[in-house]
Design an enzyme around this catalytic site. Sequence first.
Site, PDB file in Angstrom:
ATOM      1  N   HIS A 275      -6.602 -11.294   8.592  1.00 15.26           N
ATOM      2  CA  HIS A 275      -5.850 -10.043   8.440  1.00 15.26           C
ATOM      3  C   HIS A 275      -6.045  -9.277   9.751  1.00 15.26           C
ATOM      4  O   HIS A 275      -7.176  -9.068  10.186  1.00 15.26           O
ATOM      5  CB  HIS A 275      -6.415  -9.237   7.262  1.00 15.26           C
TER       6      HIS A 275
ATOM      7  N   CYS B 215      -4.640  -3.599   1.840  1.00 11.14           N
ATOM      8  CA  CYS B 215      -4.007  -4.691   2.594  1.00 11.14           C
ATOM      9  C   CYS B 215      -4.215  -6.050   1.932  1.00 11.14           C
ATOM     10  O   CYS B 215      -3.756  -7.071   2.449  1.00 11.14           O
ATOM     11  CB  CYS B 215      -4.571  -4.746   4.010  1.00 11.14           C
TER      12      CYS B 215
ATOM     13  N   GLU C   1       0.859  -1.191   0.000  1.00  2.00           N
ATOM     14  CA  GLU C   1       0.000   0.000   0.000  1.00  2.00           C
ATOM     15  C   GLU C   1       0.888   1.232   0.000  1.00  2.00           C
ATOM     16  O   GLU C   1       0.461   2.307  -0.392  1.00  2.00           O
ATOM     17  CB  GLU C   1      -0.898  -0.019   1.252  1.00  2.00           C
TER      18      GLU C   1
HETATM   19  N1  CAA Z   1     -10.613  -0.040  28.506  1.00  4.89           N
HETATM   20  C1  CAA Z   1     -10.891  -1.047  27.649  1.00  4.89           C
HETATM   21  N2  CAA Z   1     -11.451  -0.842  26.419  1.00  4.89           N
HETATM   22  C2  CAA Z   1     -11.697   0.418  26.040  1.00  4.89           C
HETATM   23  C3  CAA Z   1     -11.416   1.518  26.876  1.00  4.89           C
HETATM   24  C4  CAA Z   1     -10.845   1.251  28.163  1.00  4.89           C
HETATM   25  N3  CAA Z   1     -10.555   2.232  29.020  1.00  4.89           N
HETATM   26  N4  CAA Z   1     -11.777   2.643  26.226  1.00  4.89           N
HETATM   27  C5  CAA Z   1     -12.259   2.275  25.022  1.00  4.89           C
HETATM   28  N5  CAA Z   1     -12.217   0.926  24.894  1.00  4.89           N
HETATM   29  C6  CAA Z   1     -12.609   0.106  23.754  1.00  4.89           C
HETATM   30  C7  CAA Z   1     -13.909   0.557  23.122  1.00  4.89           C
HETATM   31  O1  CAA Z   1     -15.037   0.059  23.842  1.00  4.89           O
HETATM   32  C8  CAA Z   1     -13.761  -0.046  21.742  1.00  4.89           C
HETATM   33  O2  CAA Z   1     -14.050  -1.440  21.800  1.00  4.89           O
HETATM   34  P1  CAA Z   1     -15.020  -2.120  20.703  1.00  4.89           P
HETATM   35  O3  CAA Z   1     -14.459  -1.780  19.360  1.00  4.89           O
HETATM   36  O4  CAA Z   1     -14.968  -3.566  21.020  1.00  4.89           O
HETATM   37  O5  CAA Z   1     -16.363  -1.498  20.890  1.00  4.89           O
HETATM   38  C9  CAA Z   1     -12.260   0.069  21.452  1.00  4.89           C
HETATM   39  O6  CAA Z   1     -11.650   0.288  22.717  1.00  4.89           O
HETATM   40  C10 CAA Z   1     -11.908   1.207  20.493  1.00  4.89           C
HETATM   41  O7  CAA Z   1     -12.326   2.411  21.030  1.00  4.89           O
HETATM   42  P2  CAA Z   1     -13.225   3.459  20.220  1.00  4.89           P
HETATM   43  O8  CAA Z   1     -14.499   2.796  19.810  1.00  4.89           O
HETATM   44  O9  CAA Z   1     -13.312   4.706  21.012  1.00  4.89           O
HETATM   45  O10 CAA Z   1     -12.450   3.645  18.837  1.00  4.89           O
HETATM   46  P3  CAA Z   1     -11.455   4.770  18.322  1.00  4.89           P
HETATM   47  O11 CAA Z   1     -12.225   5.991  18.006  1.00  4.89           O
HETATM   48  O12 CAA Z   1     -10.300   4.902  19.233  1.00  4.89           O
HETATM   49  O13 CAA Z   1     -10.977   4.093  16.946  1.00  4.89           O
HETATM   50  C11 CAA Z   1     -10.283   2.486  15.373  1.00  4.89           C
HETATM   51  C12 CAA Z   1     -10.596   2.739  16.842  1.00  4.89           C
HETATM   52  C13 CAA Z   1     -11.536   2.730  14.517  1.00  4.89           C
HETATM   53  C14 CAA Z   1      -9.856   1.023  15.199  1.00  4.89           C
HETATM   54  C15 CAA Z   1      -9.130   3.448  14.931  1.00  4.89           C
HETATM   55  O14 CAA Z   1      -7.955   3.108  15.631  1.00  4.89           O
HETATM   56  C16 CAA Z   1      -8.847   3.431  13.442  1.00  4.89           C
HETATM   57  O15 CAA Z   1      -9.477   4.169  12.679  1.00  4.89           O
HETATM   58  N6  CAA Z   1      -7.884   2.591  12.964  1.00  4.89           N
HETATM   59  C17 CAA Z   1      -7.542   2.494  11.549  1.00  4.89           C
HETATM   60  C18 CAA Z   1      -8.582   1.765  10.730  1.00  4.89           C
HETATM   61  C19 CAA Z   1      -8.542   0.258  10.861  1.00  4.89           C
HETATM   62  O16 CAA Z   1      -7.578  -0.342  11.309  1.00  4.89           O
HETATM   63  N7  CAA Z   1      -9.616  -0.402  10.398  1.00  4.89           N
HETATM   64  C20 CAA Z   1      -9.691  -1.843  10.407  1.00  4.89           C
HETATM   65  C21 CAA Z   1     -10.555  -2.384   9.309  1.00  4.89           C
HETATM   66  S1  CAA Z   1      -9.940  -1.842   7.731  1.00  4.89           S
HETATM   67  C22 CAA Z   1      -8.645  -2.922   7.406  1.00  4.89           C
HETATM   68  O17 CAA Z   1      -8.519  -3.943   8.008  1.00  4.89           O
HETATM   69  C23 CAA Z   1      -7.671  -2.539   6.369  1.00  4.89           C
HETATM   70  C24 CAA Z   1      -6.489  -1.997   7.068  1.00  4.89           C
HETATM   71  O18 CAA Z   1      -5.568  -2.726   7.455  1.00  4.89           O
HETATM   72  C25 CAA Z   1      -6.436  -0.574   7.314  1.00  4.89           C
END
Ligand code: CAA
Length: 385
Positions: free
Chosen positions: A233, A111, A79
């Site tokens: 993945h 990916c 990528e």
């Molecule tokens: N203790 C334990 N867990 C906690 C917590 C705490 N204190 N605070 C938050 N969490 C948990 C939340 O409940 C949530 O869990 P669930 O997803 O099980 O509901 C998790 O932590 C994430 O928290 P948020 O929902 O607040 O999410 P965020 O706004 O921080 O974003 C993300 C998370 C969307 C993964 C972000 O990191 C992101 O955009 N990452 C890049 C995109 C990505 O990797 N996408 C994956 C699919 S696409 C793909 O696979 C292709 C690729 O490689 C990119």
Amino acid sequence: MKIGIDRMAFATTNEYIDLRELAKVRGVDPNKYTIGIGQDQQAVVPPTQDIVTLGAAAARKLMTKQVGDHLSTIIVATESGVDNSKASAINIKELLGLNDYVRAVELKEACYAGTAGIQFARGLVALHPQETVLVIATDIARYGLQTAGEVTQGAGAVAMLISATPHILAIEPTSVNLTKDVMDFWRPLYATEAMVDGKYSTNVYVDFFKQVFTRYQMMTGRQFNDFAGLIFHLPFTKMGKKALEGALGDRHDQVATRLRTALTASQLYCRQVGNVYTGSLYLALLSFLQNRQVNAGDRLGLFSYGSGAEGEFYTGIVQPHFLDHTNDVQAMLQKRHQVSITEYEDMFNHQLGMDEQDVEFDLSNDHAPFVLAGQKNHQRIYKRQ
Ligand code: CAA
């Protein structure tokens, strides 16, 4: 004729950060990163490393004179390509000192492209069973400092030899692909960081897995109990859990326990490295093979996902003595050194990126086998050390 993965090796950078430290600096509860996202450490990329140096470092571990003599093609899946025209496979071929009589190309679909590379390689080997194909999945996952995606960055390369004498995994013929035009993650030509609709991307991923796995079950009649493990993945380890739990529902029998335990084994290396985009599925496969009691003859299911979006589910049969044909990833990870969050931010901000000026990097701190020495007359300069 069996065709599949004959040898595999992984390479990453020598630097990493502890995500508990990142959480402290970002003012976030560390449990969010380690439990909520499921990541403990993240590879950090010094300016002297890129997808070419990482890809060459991984591929070097597979190379012998005999391998070089039978190599017909090098496919680099990435990528994070370093040129809009020239294939990084040519730079890697040169760094490895390979014979000029090979084909060298680069593939792209977020990916997913590593899996496309493997499937294309199977076709080439079916036509010419004496020849082998080198597939290198190499990437740097960059979302930006202080973004939601920051905790899901990472870097690394998995190199794989595809041949008619697969010593690791013989790939079975049936696979299911799914392609839909989805804007969940992309990177415009002018950007060095990915753009992402994070939550949406995780939902699309889960949905794609459900669709391809259900179709696979309909086509083959196979069920969960036919698999010793499902390998996903892993952009971050929680993603695999979401997909597996979404499919298992509230099932808690022996088969479900086996698949959950297999998932945990497959997540160990991703937890310490982060997202390696095209290589993530194959780092998960290495993690599973090196950390779980696996037997020759076991069937594995592999789910590949690339945003944009492309999904594929395919399967393979584990071969005898498979471990002898992989490099010891855990031993390699233990040799890395931890850097502070300030050092990480400094390295992040000093990548070559889109800058067109001549640059000469200080190489004294980088002891990797291949380095990016800088840029001159708009050309990247690579060196063997
Ligand atoms: N203790 C334990 N867990 C906690 C917590 C705490 N204190 N605070 C938050 N969490 C948990 C939340 O409940 C949530 O869990 P669930 O997803 O099980 O509901 C998790 O932590 C994430 O928290 P948020 O929902 O607040 O999410 P965020 O706004 O921080 O974003 C993300 C998370 C969307 C993964 C972000 O990191 C992101 O955009 N990452 C890049 C995109 C990505 O990797 N996408 C994956 C699919 S696409 C793909 O696979 C292709 C690729 O490689 C990119």
